[in-house]
Scaffold this active site. Structure first.
Site, PDB file in Angstrom:
ATOM      1  N   LEU A  67       0.834  -1.201   0.000  1.00  0.00           N
ATOM      2  CA  LEU A  67       0.000   0.000   0.000  1.00  0.00           C
ATOM      3  C   LEU A  67       0.871   1.254   0.000  1.00  0.00           C
ATOM      4  O   LEU A  67       0.699   2.143  -0.836  1.00  0.00           O
ATOM      5  CB  LEU A  67      -0.918  -0.016   1.239  1.00  0.00           C
ATOM      6  CG  LEU A  67      -1.832   1.184   1.433  1.00  0.00           C
ATOM      7  CD1 LEU A  67      -2.848   1.281   0.292  1.00  0.00           C
ATOM      8  CD2 LEU A  67      -2.580   1.098   2.774  1.00  0.00           C
ATOM      9  N   THR A  68       1.830   1.320   0.918  1.00  0.00           N
ATOM     10  CA  THR A  68       2.603   2.553   1.132  1.00  0.00           C
ATOM     11  C   THR A  68       3.479   2.906  -0.071  1.00  0.00           C
ATOM     12  O   THR A  68       4.073   2.036  -0.701  1.00  0.00           O
ATOM     13  CB  THR A  68       3.505   2.374   2.375  1.00  0.00           C
ATOM     14  OG1 THR A  68       2.690   1.953   3.469  1.00  0.00           O
ATOM     15  CG2 THR A  68       4.226   3.661   2.735  1.00  0.00           C
ATOM     16  N   ARG A 111      -4.385  -4.688  12.299  1.00  0.00           N
ATOM     17  CA  ARG A 111      -4.097  -3.899  13.521  1.00  0.00           C
ATOM     18  C   ARG A 111      -4.284  -4.739  14.778  1.00  0.00           C
ATOM     19  O   ARG A 111      -3.542  -4.575  15.755  1.00  0.00           O
ATOM     20  CB  ARG A 111      -4.982  -2.644  13.538  1.00  0.00           C
ATOM     21  CG  ARG A 111      -4.488  -1.647  12.521  1.00  0.00           C
ATOM     22  CD  ARG A 111      -5.425  -0.490  12.264  1.00  0.00           C
ATOM     23  NE  ARG A 111      -4.866   0.300  11.161  1.00  0.00           N
ATOM     24  CZ  ARG A 111      -5.555   1.128  10.395  1.00  0.00           C
ATOM     25  NH1 ARG A 111      -6.844   1.291  10.600  1.00  0.00           N
ATOM     26  NH2 ARG A 111      -4.953   1.792   9.424  1.00  0.00           N
ATOM     27  N   GLN A 126      14.851  -1.701  31.817  1.00  0.00           N
ATOM     28  CA  GLN A 126      15.312  -0.881  32.946  1.00  0.00           C
ATOM     29  C   GLN A 126      15.610  -1.746  34.168  1.00  0.00           C
ATOM     30  O   GLN A 126      16.607  -1.529  34.865  1.00  0.00           O
ATOM     31  CB  GLN A 126      14.220   0.167  33.279  1.00  0.00           C
ATOM     32  CG  GLN A 126      14.627   1.205  34.296  1.00  0.00           C
ATOM     33  CD  GLN A 126      15.643   2.211  33.748  1.00  0.00           C
ATOM     34  OE1 GLN A 126      15.828   2.317  32.538  1.00  0.00           O
ATOM     35  NE2 GLN A 126      16.328   2.920  34.626  1.00  0.00           N
ATOM     36  N   GLU A 137       1.044  -0.098   9.825  1.00  0.00           N
ATOM     37  CA  GLU A 137      -0.381  -0.438   9.688  1.00  0.00           C
ATOM     38  C   GLU A 137      -1.238   0.728  10.223  1.00  0.00           C
ATOM     39  O   GLU A 137      -2.267   0.526  10.874  1.00  0.00           O
ATOM     40  CB  GLU A 137      -0.692  -1.786  10.354  1.00  0.00           C
ATOM     41  CG  GLU A 137       0.170  -2.888   9.738  1.00  0.00           C
ATOM     42  CD  GLU A 137      -0.459  -4.256   9.647  1.00  0.00           C
ATOM     43  OE1 GLU A 137      -1.596  -4.428  10.085  1.00  0.00           O
ATOM     44  OE2 GLU A 137       0.221  -5.156   9.105  1.00  0.00           O
TER      45      GLU A 137
HETATM   46  C1  LIG Z   1       9.456  -1.789   9.131  1.00  0.00           C
HETATM   47  C2  LIG Z   1       8.264  -1.296   8.369  1.00  0.00           C
HETATM   48  C3  LIG Z   1       7.480  -2.222   7.673  1.00  0.00           C
HETATM   49  C4  LIG Z   1       6.387  -1.778   6.925  1.00  0.00           C
HETATM   50  N1  LIG Z   1       5.669  -2.690   6.209  1.00  0.00           N
HETATM   51  C5  LIG Z   1       4.730  -2.252   5.328  1.00  0.00           C
HETATM   52  C6  LIG Z   1       4.083  -3.174   4.423  1.00  0.00           C
HETATM   53  O1  LIG Z   1       4.339  -4.390   4.467  1.00  0.00           O
HETATM   54  N2  LIG Z   1       3.216  -2.671   3.529  1.00  0.00           N
HETATM   55  C7  LIG Z   1       2.907  -1.356   3.448  1.00  0.00           C
HETATM   56  O2  LIG Z   1       2.097  -0.985   2.605  1.00  0.00           O
HETATM   57  N3  LIG Z   1       3.489  -0.463   4.290  1.00  0.00           N
HETATM   58  C8  LIG Z   1       4.397  -0.873   5.220  1.00  0.00           C
HETATM   59  N4  LIG Z   1       5.016   0.023   6.067  1.00  0.00           N
HETATM   60  C9  LIG Z   1       4.703   1.440   5.932  1.00  0.00           C
HETATM   61  C10 LIG Z   1       3.966   2.042   7.122  1.00  0.00           C
HETATM   62  O3  LIG Z   1       2.641   1.572   7.122  1.00  0.00           O
HETATM   63  C11 LIG Z   1       4.101   3.566   7.002  1.00  0.00           C
HETATM   64  O4  LIG Z   1       5.444   3.890   7.346  1.00  0.00           O
HETATM   65  C12 LIG Z   1       3.115   4.304   7.906  1.00  0.00           C
HETATM   66  O5  LIG Z   1       1.796   4.133   7.453  1.00  0.00           O
HETATM   67  C13 LIG Z   1       3.424   5.806   8.003  1.00  0.00           C
HETATM   68  O6  LIG Z   1       3.649   6.379   6.759  1.00  0.00           O
HETATM   69  P1  LIG Z   1       4.941   7.295   6.542  1.00  0.00           P
HETATM   70  O7  LIG Z   1       6.120   6.520   6.986  1.00  0.00           O
HETATM   71  O8  LIG Z   1       4.931   7.804   5.165  1.00  0.00           O
HETATM   72  O9  LIG Z   1       4.772   8.510   7.566  1.00  0.00           O
HETATM   73  P2  LIG Z   1       3.932   9.861   7.337  1.00  0.00           P
HETATM   74  O10 LIG Z   1       2.553   9.541   6.866  1.00  0.00           O
HETATM   75  O11 LIG Z   1       4.734  10.802   6.530  1.00  0.00           O
HETATM   76  O12 LIG Z   1       3.819  10.405   8.827  1.00  0.00           O
HETATM   77  C14 LIG Z   1       4.839  11.195   9.458  1.00  0.00           C
HETATM   78  C15 LIG Z   1       4.298  11.656  10.812  1.00  0.00           C
HETATM   79  O13 LIG Z   1       3.161  12.509  10.610  1.00  0.00           O
HETATM   80  C16 LIG Z   1       2.062  12.022  11.352  1.00  0.00           C
HETATM   81  N5  LIG Z   1       0.812  12.265  10.625  1.00  0.00           N
HETATM   82  C17 LIG Z   1       0.583  12.093   9.296  1.00  0.00           C
HETATM   83  N6  LIG Z   1      -0.684  12.409   8.994  1.00  0.00           N
HETATM   84  C18 LIG Z   1      -1.277  12.753  10.160  1.00  0.00           C
HETATM   85  C19 LIG Z   1      -2.600  13.181  10.520  1.00  0.00           C
HETATM   86  N7  LIG Z   1      -3.577  13.284   9.618  1.00  0.00           N
HETATM   87  N8  LIG Z   1      -2.844  13.474  11.802  1.00  0.00           N
HETATM   88  C20 LIG Z   1      -1.870  13.359  12.749  1.00  0.00           C
HETATM   89  N9  LIG Z   1      -0.613  12.971  12.466  1.00  0.00           N
HETATM   90  C21 LIG Z   1      -0.320  12.662  11.196  1.00  0.00           C
HETATM   91  C22 LIG Z   1       2.317  10.518  11.484  1.00  0.00           C
HETATM   92  O14 LIG Z   1       1.596   9.963  12.557  1.00  0.00           O
HETATM   93  C23 LIG Z   1       3.824  10.495  11.685  1.00  0.00           C
HETATM   94  O15 LIG Z   1       4.121  10.753  13.025  1.00  0.00           O
HETATM   95  C24 LIG Z   1       6.075  -0.395   6.884  1.00  0.00           C
HETATM   96  C25 LIG Z   1       6.855   0.515   7.606  1.00  0.00           C
HETATM   97  C26 LIG Z   1       7.927   0.083   8.336  1.00  0.00           C
HETATM   98  C27 LIG Z   1       8.756   1.097   9.081  1.00  0.00           C
END
Ligand SMILES: Cc1cc2nc3c(=O)[nH]c(=O)nc-3n(C[C@H](O)[C@H](O)[C@H](O)COP(=O)(O)OP(=O)(O)OC[C@H]3O[C@@H](n4cnc5c(N)ncnc54)[C@H](O)[C@@H]3O)c2cc1C
Length: 390
Positions: free
Chosen positions: A124-125, A245, A339, A366
């Site tokens: 998805l991401t 989740r 800790q 997720e």
């Molecule tokens: C180890 C790992 C494995 C993963 N595996 C998968 C996978 O298998 N498949 C897949 O599709 N994805 C996967 N992901 C992706 C993961 O789901 C995303 O990293 C996550 O959804 C956050 O997206 P982003 O990293 O772009 O952060 P961003 O969306 O850029 O967020 C940055 C910050 O802004 C905050 N923020 C953003 N929008 C809002 C809002 N509207 N209100 C309040 N706060 C907000 C967030 O909470 C965060 O603190 C994985 C990530 C990691 C690190």
């Protein structure tokens, strides 16, 4: 209301604990240290049904309720967080394909996912579409008409768990206008021409499973591989994540339980100021809070799982509350366990620092925990919702 586990649930719990004890826990530190993804061990869980726990039984899945599945994931995570979490993602994809793919596709692929012959990733991401997943830009363009045709896929997915070692991808891609309603979901052969993989990301935790970017360049996907109809992909992706989740939350609880058990033993053995540190009231109070937090987190996950099992209208909201609460409480339990080990907790000879590193990402993926708050508060502010959220 009966909080006791049924005989079946206890049997699954025991089977999962035995597997974790024998196959996961003794190897978890080494897999973490060497960034080794133990595909052979993951495939073995297929023999126990753990690769299709809540997948449609018509296609060989166990078809268990989410609550029973959560009980299994918790035990696996007690043995190895990163591997249990990958298995939970595989389960989410197997469920999505079993639920929404065309018969011809699901009858071919799902039994192979359930047995472990094939492993899966959820895509998805994107680099510019994380929390705002509905803005994704990977594009699927239909060529030819009818079911005999195919889609051409172009774009990029990032942070994909298991990528490079998996065989089947469920890819969310845009077939229509901007926004969530323009998104469709596809079953894609991970070895198709035009797919290439980025480097295995160097991560803080979850080192035992690979995370890679996937590039799609003119990838041909048979039209029959579309899940449901065009425009339904985002809805399916979110349905998958409700269960996802619960799984990510309960994997955090399993890790907290492991950390708590380790800490309980340690404080009774470690002597300072002439006696075991477990004699100190501040240590005892910390232990009491850790147990309370672990049980509260587990029960909140069970409640959310029950809401999904009963198709409750507020299931998504409960899953969001449970994921945030369980991942934050469990992280705190693991951190407190570290800790209690003093300096030894910081060494990788002990499992605590790995537990803390592994659990950190559960608050991010997720859906970040801030997005969980968005989901819950949005529902609370909708008229009349609070009355039925009790
Ligand atoms: C180890 C790992 C494995 C993963 N595996 C998968 C996978 O298998 N498949 C897949 O599709 N994805 C996967 N992901 C992706 C993961 O789901 C995303 O990293 C996550 O959804 C956050 O997206 P982003 O990293 O772009 O952060 P961003 O969306 O850029 O967020 C940055 C910050 O802004 C905050 N923020 C953003 N929008 C809002 C809002 N509207 N209100 C309040 N706060 C907000 C967030 O909470 C965060 O603190 C994985 C990530 C990691 C690190």
């Amino acid at each position: 209301m009966d909080f006791a586990l049924t005989d079946d649930q206890l049997a699954y719990q025991k089977m999962a604990r035995q597997f974790a004890q024998k196959e996961l826990k003794p190897n978890a530190a080494e897999w973490d240290r060497n960034s080794h993804f133990p595909v052979d061990v993951i495939k073995k869980t297929g023999e126990l049904g753990f690769l299709g726990l809540y997948t449609n039984p018509d296609y060989d899945g166990l078809g268990l309720p989410r609550l029973d599945s959560a009980i299994v994931f918790e035990e696996l995570a007690w043995g190895d967080t990163a591997i249990a979490a990958y298995i939970s993602i595989h389960n989410m994809v197997a469920w999505m394909i079993g639920e929404y793919a065309k018969d011809e596709v699901r009858s071919d692929i799902v039994p192979k996912l359930v047995s472990g012959e094939l492993l899966a990733s959820y895509c998805l991401t994107e680099p510019n579409a994380g929390s705002d997943a509905g803005s994704l830009t990977t594009k699927a363009v239909k060529e030819d008409d009818g079911d005999e045709g195919y889609y051409i896929l172009n774009g990029e997915k990032t942070f994909i768990s298991g990528a490079g070692s998996t065989d089947i991808l469920v890819v969310m891609a845009r077939t229509g206008d901007a926004g969530a309603k323009g998104v469709s979901a596809f079953v894609v052969d991970a070895h198709s021409d035009g797919i290439s993989y980025g480097k295995n990301e160097q991560k803080m935790g979850w080192k035992a499973q690979p995370t890679r970017t996937i590039h799609f360049k003119d990838v041909k996907v048979p039209a029959k591989n579309l899940l449901g109809s065009e425009g339904e992909g985002f809805k399916f992706a979110m349905k998958g994540l409700d269960g996802g989740r619960i799984n990510i939350g309960i994997c955090a609880v399993g890790t907290a339980q492991a950390a708590l058990e380790t800490a309980l033993t340690y404080v009774q053995e470690r002597k300072q100021f002439g006696s075991a540190i477990s004699k100190l009231q501040s240590v005892q109070f910390k232990l009491a809070d850790m147990l309370t937090q672990t049980i509260a987190a587990r029960q909140m996950i069970y409640l959310a799982a029950n809401k999904v099992d009963n198709k409750d209208v507020h299931a998504t909201t409960y899953c969001a509350m449970a994921k945030r609460m369980a991942t934050e409480l469990s992280f705190d339990v693991a951190n407190q366990a570290l800790q209690l080990h003093g300096g030894y907790g910081y060494l990788n000879e002990y499992p605590l620092e790995r537990h803390v590193r592994d659990l950190r990402v559960h608050q991010i993926l997720e859906g970040t925990n801030e997005i969980m708050q968005v989901i819950v508060s949005r529902k609370m502010l909708s008229e009349g919702a609070l009355d039925s959220l009790r």
